[in-house]
Design an enzyme around this catalytic site. Structure first.
Site, PDB file in Angstrom:
ATOM      1  NE  ARG A  88      -5.388  14.361  30.757  1.00 18.05           N
ATOM      2  CZ  ARG A  88      -4.070  13.830  29.729  1.00 18.05           C
ATOM      3  NH1 ARG A  88      -4.214  14.246  28.693  1.00 18.05           N
ATOM      4  NH2 ARG A  88      -3.239  13.217  30.387  1.00 18.05           N
ATOM      5  CG  ASN A 142      -4.198  17.587  30.962  1.00 17.12           C
ATOM      6  OD1 ASN A 142      -4.925  17.562  31.983  1.00 17.12           O
ATOM      7  ND2 ASN A 142      -2.825  16.914  31.223  1.00 17.12           N
TER       8      ASN A 142
END
Length: 95
Positions: free
Chosen positions: A23, A41
């Site tokens: 990320r 996520n």
């Protein structure tokens, strides 16, 4: 004046993409490409990316997502072109 090259894509990235810095690496790459949106996520172990910007920048992000950062293992990236919302001013991790 209307922007003619303002697009949006939703990417779903599958593989070993959680717990490997995916990320935060995505945020850095998207910011460098001057994209707006988010990365997060998902409960199934994948990562979702929503990005808005130029077609060239979205294509560059897609190419990068197919490899990801060095600790990741990307098995598949699904790409869906959608209408941009214009709601994002930057690119960040969301939960």
């Amino acid at each position: 004046m209307q922007r003619t090259d303002f697009n949006a894509c939703r990417f779903l990235v599958y593989g070993r993409v959680q717990g490997v810095g995916f990320r935060y690496s995505t945020v850095r790459r998207a910011q460098a490409l001057r994209l707006a949106g988010y990365v997060r996520n998902r409960a199934d172990g994948s990562v979702e990316v929503w990005a808005e910007g130029s077609g060239d920048s979205l294509n560059s992000l897609y190419s990068w997502l197919r490899c990801g950062p060095s600790m990741a293992r990307v098995d598949r990236v699904d790409r869906e072109a959608l209408a941009p919302t214009g709601n994002y001013r930057g690119f960040s991790v969301t939960y």
